[in-house]
Design an enzyme around this catalytic site. Structure first.
Site, PDB file in Angstrom:
ATOM      1  N   SER A  59       0.831  -1.201   0.000  1.00 31.92           N
ATOM      2  CA  SER A  59       0.000   0.000   0.000  1.00 31.92           C
ATOM      3  C   SER A  59       0.872   1.261   0.000  1.00 31.92           C
ATOM      4  O   SER A  59       1.647   1.483  -0.924  1.00 31.92           O
ATOM      5  CB  SER A  59      -0.960  -0.054   1.195  1.00 31.92           C
ATOM      6  OG  SER A  59      -1.954   0.955   1.096  1.00 31.92           O
ATOM      7  N   ASP A  63      -9.688  -4.487  -4.887  1.00 28.52           N
ATOM      8  CA  ASP A  63      -9.172  -3.543  -3.893  1.00 28.52           C
ATOM      9  C   ASP A  63     -10.028  -2.279  -3.889  1.00 28.52           C
ATOM     10  O   ASP A  63     -10.129  -1.582  -4.897  1.00 28.52           O
ATOM     11  CB  ASP A  63      -7.718  -3.191  -4.241  1.00 28.52           C
ATOM     12  CG  ASP A  63      -6.987  -2.468  -3.120  1.00 28.52           C
ATOM     13  OD1 ASP A  63      -7.634  -1.736  -2.358  1.00 28.52           O
ATOM     14  OD2 ASP A  63      -5.755  -2.634  -3.025  1.00 28.52           O
ATOM     15  N   HIS A  77      -7.810  -5.343  -0.395  1.00 32.53           N
ATOM     16  CA  HIS A  77      -6.617  -4.598   0.024  1.00 32.53           C
ATOM     17  C   HIS A  77      -5.888  -5.355   1.133  1.00 32.53           C
ATOM     18  O   HIS A  77      -5.878  -4.950   2.297  1.00 32.53           O
ATOM     19  CB  HIS A  77      -7.017  -3.194   0.488  1.00 32.53           C
ATOM     20  CG  HIS A  77      -5.854  -2.241   0.558  1.00 32.53           C
ATOM     21  ND1 HIS A  77      -5.120  -1.883  -0.553  1.00 32.53           N
ATOM     22  CD2 HIS A  77      -5.290  -1.587   1.610  1.00 32.53           C
ATOM     23  CE1 HIS A  77      -4.153  -1.040  -0.181  1.00 32.53           C
ATOM     24  NE2 HIS A  77      -4.241  -0.851   1.122  1.00 32.53           N
TER      25      HIS A  77
END
Length: 252
Positions: free
Chosen positions: A128, A199, A232
């Site tokens: 991320s 995501d 995610h």
């Protein structure tokens, strides 16, 4: 460890921000030490959680260094303070990038790698916002300097970015194209990108656009892997592919 960055504000006033980095967790290699990778956590996390996952991977020749980002107010969270490698407001190619924060984190990472033995291959990975910082570091390595013009000091051999994006994507091509050395470094640096198609935090399109921006800038040794049904987070299948890729690219 703290870094103070100077930026000239209006007139002769100089604004300074000092970044206090948190605790660093180290996973020592179980076999012969052939590579060291700094792995960067996501927004609000710390180095500990990833160090536990990385320790379980079948990569006995890699030393993992898992630093913790500074705690700072984050615009995307309405100014709420949490661990973040840089400040971020919105994910868009045109949004302003916190180059001061990015440079401070990239310098902290390079500093962690700079004391490794000369025969050990060096890399950076992340998830991320950590992936975004790893990719920013890749562009600094290729360019030969940070965004602030200071020289980038380490030789990177591998970059892994999971569920991330490329900060400063619109400027990368200009930074690389002006120099034969930069183009050579960009072409030779192996980069693995992985992104879940489901995501909702950092939508898959940002991973795809990052891949395209890096390709256009002359990064030739690129792999982009989309994952069906993945949100995610990471899954064993993705980490298996990271292991295989690192073994191959680093010759472990």
């Amino acid at each position: 460890m703290s870094y103070t960055n100077s930026s000239v504000g209006s007139g002769s006033r100089t604004a300074r921000r000092t970044f206090e980095f948190g605790r660093t967790y180290v996973v020592r290699p179980k076999g012969k030490h052939q590579a060291t990778i700094v792995w960067l956590h996501g927004l609000g996390d710390n180095g500990s959680s990833w160090s536990q996952l990385l320790e379980s991977l079948p990569l006995p020749n890699i030393k993992w260094i898992c630093p913790t980002a500074p705690t700072r107010p984050v615009a995307i969270l309405g100014g709420f303070p949490c661990t973040a490698w840089f400040d971020v407001g919105e994910l868009s190619e045109n949004g302003p990038d916190d180059l001061e924060g990015l440079d401070a984190s990239a310098a902290h990472i390079a500093n962690l790698l700079s004391t490794e033995p000369s025969d050990v291959k060096l890399g950076i990975g992340g998830f991320s916002m950590g992936a975004a910082t790893a990719l920013y570091s890749a562009t600094c390595f290729a360019h030969g300097k940070y965004g602030n013009g200071n020289p980038y000091p380490v030789n990177l051999r591998a970059i892994v970015g999971l569920s991330g994006w490329l900060p400063g994507a619109s400027n990368v091509r200009n930074r690389i194209e002006g120099s034969h050395e930069a183009a050579r470094r960009a072409a030779s640096l192996p980069i693995l990108l992985g992104h879940g198609l489901c995501d909702e935090v950092v939508p898959h399109i940002h991973g795809e656009k990052s891949f395209q921006a890096l390709s256009l800038a002359g990064f030739r040794n690129l792999v982009f892997k989309p994952y069906d049904g993945l949100g995610h987070y990471t899954v064993p299948k993705e980490m298996d592919e990271v292991c295989n890729w690192l073994n191959t690219r680093l010759g472990l």
